[in-house]
Write a protein that holds these residues in place. Structure first.
Motif, PDB file in Angstrom:
ATOM      1  N   MET A  72       0.819  -1.204   0.000  1.00  0.00           N
ATOM      2  CA  MET A  72       0.000   0.000   0.000  1.00  0.00           C
ATOM      3  C   MET A  72       0.856   1.258   0.000  1.00  0.00           C
ATOM      4  O   MET A  72       0.512   2.231  -0.656  1.00  0.00           O
ATOM      5  N   SER A  73       1.961   1.260   0.713  1.00  0.00           N
ATOM      6  CA  SER A  73       2.807   2.454   0.732  1.00  0.00           C
ATOM      7  C   SER A  73       3.449   2.681  -0.623  1.00  0.00           C
ATOM      8  O   SER A  73       3.684   3.821  -1.010  1.00  0.00           O
ATOM      9  N   GLY A  74       3.716   1.614  -1.382  1.00  0.00           N
ATOM     10  CA  GLY A  74       4.247   1.754  -2.735  1.00  0.00           C
ATOM     11  C   GLY A  74       3.250   2.434  -3.653  1.00  0.00           C
ATOM     12  O   GLY A  74       3.613   3.266  -4.486  1.00  0.00           O
ATOM     13  N   ILE A  75       1.970   2.088  -3.496  1.00  0.00           N
ATOM     14  CA  ILE A  75       0.926   2.724  -4.304  1.00  0.00           C
ATOM     15  C   ILE A  75       0.789   4.189  -3.910  1.00  0.00           C
ATOM     16  O   ILE A  75       0.657   5.057  -4.772  1.00  0.00           O
ATOM     17  N   HIS A  76       0.846   4.460  -2.585  1.00  0.00           N
ATOM     18  CA  HIS A  76       0.760   5.855  -2.125  1.00  0.00           C
ATOM     19  C   HIS A  76       1.904   6.681  -2.703  1.00  0.00           C
ATOM     20  O   HIS A  76       1.693   7.814  -3.136  1.00  0.00           O
ATOM     21  N   GLU A  77       3.095   6.140  -2.699  1.00  0.00           N
ATOM     22  CA  GLU A  77       4.243   6.880  -3.227  1.00  0.00           C
ATOM     23  C   GLU A  77       4.120   7.095  -4.724  1.00  0.00           C
ATOM     24  O   GLU A  77       4.482   8.153  -5.241  1.00  0.00           O
ATOM     25  N   ARG A  78       3.614   6.088  -5.426  1.00  0.00           N
ATOM     26  CA  ARG A  78       3.437   6.225  -6.873  1.00  0.00           C
ATOM     27  C   ARG A  78       2.386   7.293  -7.190  1.00  0.00           C
ATOM     28  O   ARG A  78       2.571   8.102  -8.090  1.00  0.00           O
ATOM     29  N   VAL A  79       1.282   7.281  -6.451  1.00  0.00           N
ATOM     30  CA  VAL A  79       0.234   8.294  -6.657  1.00  0.00           C
ATOM     31  C   VAL A  79       0.747   9.671  -6.274  1.00  0.00           C
ATOM     32  O   VAL A  79       0.497  10.651  -6.964  1.00  0.00           O
ATOM     33  N   ARG A  80       1.478   9.752  -5.184  1.00  0.00           N
ATOM     34  CA  ARG A  80       2.014  11.038  -4.742  1.00  0.00           C
ATOM     35  C   ARG A  80       3.003  11.611  -5.751  1.00  0.00           C
ATOM     36  O   ARG A  80       3.145  12.824  -5.873  1.00  0.00           O
ATOM     37  N   SER A  81       3.672  10.740  -6.523  1.00  0.00           N
ATOM     38  CA  SER A  81       4.638  11.227  -7.498  1.00  0.00           C
ATOM     39  C   SER A  81       3.967  11.758  -8.760  1.00  0.00           C
ATOM     40  O   SER A  81       4.599  12.461  -9.541  1.00  0.00           O
ATOM     41  N   LEU A  82       2.674  11.441  -8.977  1.00  0.00           N
ATOM     42  CA  LEU A  82       1.964  11.968 -10.134  1.00  0.00           C
ATOM     43  C   LEU A  82       1.719  13.460  -9.958  1.00  0.00           C
ATOM     44  O   LEU A  82       1.674  13.971  -8.850  1.00  0.00           O
ATOM     45  N   THR A  83       1.524  14.141 -11.055  1.00  0.00           N
ATOM     46  CA  THR A  83       1.300  15.577 -11.001  1.00  0.00           C
ATOM     47  C   THR A  83      -0.186  15.866 -11.179  1.00  0.00           C
ATOM     48  O   THR A  83      -0.802  15.408 -12.136  1.00  0.00           O
ATOM     49  N   VAL A  84      -0.751  16.607 -10.263  1.00  0.00           N
ATOM     50  CA  VAL A  84      -2.137  17.037 -10.381  1.00  0.00           C
ATOM     51  C   VAL A  84      -2.149  18.291 -11.239  1.00  0.00           C
ATOM     52  O   VAL A  84      -1.405  19.231 -11.000  1.00  0.00           O
ATOM     53  N   THR A  85      -3.003  18.290 -12.256  1.00  0.00           N
ATOM     54  CA  THR A  85      -3.138  19.441 -13.138  1.00  0.00           C
ATOM     55  C   THR A  85      -4.614  19.791 -13.250  1.00  0.00           C
ATOM     56  O   THR A  85      -5.467  19.148 -12.651  1.00  0.00           O
ATOM     57  N   LEU A  86      -4.903  20.783 -14.051  1.00  0.00           N
ATOM     58  CA  LEU A  86      -6.302  21.122 -14.300  1.00  0.00           C
ATOM     59  C   LEU A  86      -7.012  19.993 -15.037  1.00  0.00           C
ATOM     60  O   LEU A  86      -8.227  19.843 -14.923  1.00  0.00           O
ATOM     61  N   TRP A  87      -6.264  19.188 -15.786  1.00  0.00           N
ATOM     62  CA  TRP A  87      -6.877  18.049 -16.476  1.00  0.00           C
ATOM     63  C   TRP A  87      -7.387  17.025 -15.470  1.00  0.00           C
ATOM     64  O   TRP A  87      -8.459  16.450 -15.654  1.00  0.00           O
ATOM     65  N   THR A  88      -6.648  16.785 -14.419  1.00  0.00           N
ATOM     66  CA  THR A  88      -7.128  15.831 -13.412  1.00  0.00           C
ATOM     67  C   THR A  88      -8.274  16.431 -12.599  1.00  0.00           C
ATOM     68  O   THR A  88      -9.102  15.688 -12.085  1.00  0.00           O
ATOM     69  N   LEU A  89      -8.331  17.741 -12.528  1.00  0.00           N
ATOM     70  CA  LEU A  89      -9.408  18.414 -11.815  1.00  0.00           C
ATOM     71  C   LEU A  89     -10.760  18.199 -12.495  1.00  0.00           C
ATOM     72  O   LEU A  89     -11.786  18.097 -11.817  1.00  0.00           O
ATOM     73  N   ILE A  90     -10.768  18.076 -13.824  1.00  0.00           N
ATOM     74  CA  ILE A  90     -12.039  17.953 -14.534  1.00  0.00           C
ATOM     75  C   ILE A  90     -12.486  16.510 -14.720  1.00  0.00           C
ATOM     76  O   ILE A  90     -13.585  16.285 -15.238  1.00  0.00           O
ATOM     77  N   VAL A  91     -11.710  15.543 -14.288  1.00  0.00           N
ATOM     78  CA  VAL A  91     -12.114  14.137 -14.458  1.00  0.00           C
ATOM     79  C   VAL A  91     -13.411  13.811 -13.710  1.00  0.00           C
ATOM     80  O   VAL A  91     -14.336  13.247 -14.316  1.00  0.00           O
ATOM     81  N   PRO A  92     -13.565  14.124 -12.419  1.00  0.00           N
ATOM     82  CA  PRO A  92     -14.826  13.771 -11.746  1.00  0.00           C
ATOM     83  C   PRO A  92     -16.075  14.427 -12.347  1.00  0.00           C
ATOM     84  O   PRO A  92     -17.050  13.722 -12.631  1.00  0.00           O
ATOM     85  N   PRO A  93     -16.092  15.757 -12.592  1.00  0.00           N
ATOM     86  CA  PRO A  93     -17.316  16.315 -13.169  1.00  0.00           C
ATOM     87  C   PRO A  93     -17.579  15.852 -14.599  1.00  0.00           C
ATOM     88  O   PRO A  93     -18.734  15.723 -15.010  1.00  0.00           O
ATOM     89  N   THR A  94     -16.530  15.572 -15.351  1.00  0.00           N
ATOM     90  CA  THR A  94     -16.721  15.048 -16.703  1.00  0.00           C
ATOM     91  C   THR A  94     -17.312  13.647 -16.652  1.00  0.00           C
ATOM     92  O   THR A  94     -18.179  13.297 -17.460  1.00  0.00           O
ATOM     93  N   THR A  95     -16.878  12.847 -15.700  1.00  0.00           N
ATOM     94  CA  THR A  95     -17.440  11.507 -15.525  1.00  0.00           C
ATOM     95  C   THR A  95     -18.904  11.605 -15.116  1.00  0.00           C
ATOM     96  O   THR A  95     -19.741  10.843 -15.618  1.00  0.00           O
ATOM     97  N   TRP A  96     -19.217  12.517 -14.239  1.00  0.00           N
ATOM     98  CA  TRP A  96     -20.602  12.741 -13.833  1.00  0.00           C
ATOM     99  C   TRP A  96     -21.454  13.139 -15.045  1.00  0.00           C
ATOM    100  O   TRP A  96     -22.546  12.612 -15.253  1.00  0.00           O
ATOM    101  N   ALA A  97     -20.953  14.062 -15.860  1.00  0.00           N
ATOM    102  CA  ALA A  97     -21.687  14.506 -17.046  1.00  0.00           C
ATOM    103  C   ALA A  97     -21.874  13.354 -18.041  1.00  0.00           C
ATOM    104  O   ALA A  97     -22.947  13.204 -18.628  1.00  0.00           O
ATOM    105  N   ALA A  98     -20.839  12.549 -18.222  1.00  0.00           N
ATOM    106  CA  ALA A  98     -20.948  11.397 -19.124  1.00  0.00           C
ATOM    107  C   ALA A  98     -21.971  10.393 -18.598  1.00  0.00           C
ATOM    108  O   ALA A  98     -22.760   9.829 -19.366  1.00  0.00           O
ATOM    109  N   HIS A  99     -21.984  10.170 -17.292  1.00  0.00           N
ATOM    110  CA  HIS A  99     -22.962   9.266 -16.694  1.00  0.00           C
ATOM    111  C   HIS A  99     -24.371   9.831 -16.846  1.00  0.00           C
ATOM    112  O   HIS A  99     -25.321   9.092 -17.125  1.00  0.00           O
TER     113      HIS A  99
END
Length: 126
Positions: free
Chosen positions: A2-29
């Motif tokens: 689990m700590s390996g997954i946390h470190e891998r996720v923490r190393s990703l970069t959050v951008t405005l593109w990742t910000l729009i994933v949840p509302p876009t998924t909601w709109a698609a649904h």
């Protein structure tokens, strides 16, 4: 593991593109739900008989939103100064975007749930 997954996720970069994933998924649904109901009503006159495809689409939407929310939650816990994250540093921008994504994921999850409720309670198309 689990700590390996946390470190891998923490190393990703959050951008405005990742910000729009949840509302876009909601709109698609939302779009998927209304198209599914329209097709079911036009062909069968009832959309709550055998809603397997609908619940599958809802499960996919929930999974995508939960994954985005979990990634945002992990990244919002990046070590640094305490809120408010108003400095111009890279860490504060990351934590601000991650927290915003987390809030949008929560809102989108509620939206998906409310979009799915009519299938539970309404059985015909009248």
């Amino acid at each position: 593991m689990m700590s390996g997954i946390h470190e891998r996720v923490r190393s990703l970069t959050v951008t405005l593109w990742t910000l729009i994933v949840p509302p876009t998924t909601w709109a698609a649904h939302f779009l998927f739900s209304y198209l599914w109901a329209a097709v079911r009503c036009a062909k069968l006159g009832s959309f709550a008989t055998e809603p397997g495809l609908f619940w599958g689409g809802t499960a996919v939407a929930v999974a995508v939103i939960l994954a985005a929310g979990w990634m945002a939650w992990v990244q919002s816990r990046t070590p640094g100064s305490h809120p408010p994250h108003e400095e111009g540093t890279e860490v504060d921008r990351l934590r601000f975007l991650a927290y915003s994504t987390l809030l949008l994921a929560g809102l989108s999850l509620i939206g998906v749930a409310f979009t799915a409720m009519p299938v539970l309670f309404i059985t015909d198309c009248r």
